[in-house]
Design a protein around this motif. Sequence first.
Motif: not given
Lengths: 336, 336
Positions: A94-98, B84, B88, B93-96
């Motif tokens: 999952v790549l999460t962005m705000q 992030q 970014n 990309q960040v995988l959490t």
Amino acid sequence: MNKTTIKDVAKRLNVSISSVSRAFNDKYDIKKETRERILRVAKEMGYHPNPIAQKLKQNKSFNIGVIVPEFINEYYSEVISGIQEVLNVNGYQVLTMQSNNCPSLEFKNVETLLNNRVDGLIICPSCDSENMNFYLEKISKGQHIVFVNRVKESFPAKKVLFNNIKWSYLATEHLIQKGYKKIYHLAGNKNLSISHDRISGFKKAMEKYKFPTSSFKIIETGLLAEDATVIVEELILDDDLPDAFMCINDLVALSVISILSEHSIAVPEDIGVIGFTETKMASLMSPKLSSVKQPTYEMGKTAAEMLCKSINNIVIERETVIMNGDLNIRKSSSRS
Amino acid sequence: MNKTTIKDVAKRLNVSISSVSRAFNDKYDIKKETRERILRVAKEMGYHPNPIAQKLKQNKSFNIGVIVPEFINEYYSEVISGIQEVLNVNGYQVLTMQSNNCPSLEFKNVETLLNNRVDGLIICPSCDSENMNFYLEKISKGQHIVFVNRVKESFPAKKVLFNNIKWSYLATEHLIQKGYKKIYHLAGNKNLSISHDRISGFKKAMEKYKFPTSSFKIIETGLLAEDATVIVEELILDDDLPDAFMCINDLVALSVISILSEHSIAVPEDIGVIGFTETKMASLMSPKLSSVKQPTYEMGKTAAEMLCKSINNIVIERETVIMNGDLNIRKSSSRS
DNA sequence: TTGTATGCGTTATCAT
DNA sequence: ATGATAACGCATACAA
């Protein structure tokens, strides 16, 4: 670094790379014996298939993009948690962005994620912007997108919503049943569909219980604590306090209680207060806050499941899932 | 779907794919003119290089793995946000993933991320487990790992910590200066280094201000609200209440205040209370809670920057960054 | 300055 | 049941 490739394993065992590949994707004709031998040695060598190569080959990223207004926020953290739970099990990252509640940043994020070849998107829109049309276009071109929260029920796409009208009605009804006779609704911004729906629920209760227009008010504040502060101070000055406040969320409710307490007005004895979209705070503060709990985690899970089905072209019964919550009655609305 | 490839663009323009590639990675000899022509047409065609192919080619995933105990938690949400932000911008990309405070799940997550060929890891360990040795081994083999929080200062790796000793000392000193004469520290689990450090800070203040052993206590509770509830109830029964409570975190502090209020004991007049690791709640509750604010966002940013440097083999001045915070004095510790 | 050819690590098709 | 080989989309060494 992990550099062992399928070739290394093949060489070591004097088999072809196809055999190794078969062993790892055990859907092929391959002698059980050799399969086991390959897997054993591969494990010894610390071999793991390179997912990047797999992705290239399969033309699938196994990445899902998730966009939320902000995740420094219990609500969306929990939604994301539910999403991850389901997607990780299904082999997705999952790549999460705000979006920081900003439509243009939201748009930029979507572009970034699409350029990264995500296999699907779960979007919690910041508000009802022109982006929505762009999304519809993408969907018609075959993109898989599921929406969560803050979307109109009429929006023609897969989505998971909370039944704001119903639970707003129930929260208001609760106050009425507790004997509060004059009730003010501190509503959020009107350009948010959730505010709109909660106002509807509130009005419905007022009508049902035949409140005269002099006995209720709908005051547009915002979603933040400060927004409420100003309003309540004004009401106090104008000597226009109600019996009870039905608040758009816990933050506003909390702020209301705080100001009332500063003015030595007792909650729930003098004035009842109820929140919405329950936060952990609700049961920690004093007086404990009554509120409507949303099934955030389940909403995330549901959205993720819908997305998986969409990606795998599994037909879905209903495009829109509207979820229900819990009315948690606590001290702040329970005068004896 | 976005299917235009470098080939399509090349064909359309009657140039070779190398030229297109060059145009997009503008570090090559390529006529400015053709470069612009290529970029223009590529844009028209909606072409974007496939990052998966790029990754395969460059043997880099441009993914960073982040593991936190849980992100339904203001603290880690904010840390992740900072991470992030930096990553970014640097094209990652960040995988959490969440460890749920469980070392074995933490380990599993690390394995998953490594199998996914992450270029680096940022780990907020759940506790001081045997995993730490495993990490050291990985680092010695060339992995890039940066740790955040809950790690001993002596741990020989890149890390970002908060100066718990100092700020615990300052928080305690503040209570002393406010005239509180008998102070109890509600500490967390002793197997957490942060608890240990905060106890140290507390003790240091007791020594500095020559508190007799009868005038302070260190009580091991936990990190949760319920943990504190039991303890305080007992203290009340035993008629062993102090002048002030220095709490391991805001949740515990909140719970203390709540119980005291139920027993009609006034905060801050009768008893002062101070929290730690400030949450948004602190300034929302009443009485507003004094607390120590940690620079969560900056800690995340710093860790991410360290990781980037590590990946790019940039030498770093200090392996360990110990950050400072703010002592936010509010009502709960401010008797007049 | 531009084009050709090779390989990154897989999976899948076609032989054998 | 197994092996050889062609893709996947791109970057790059080398050739022109």
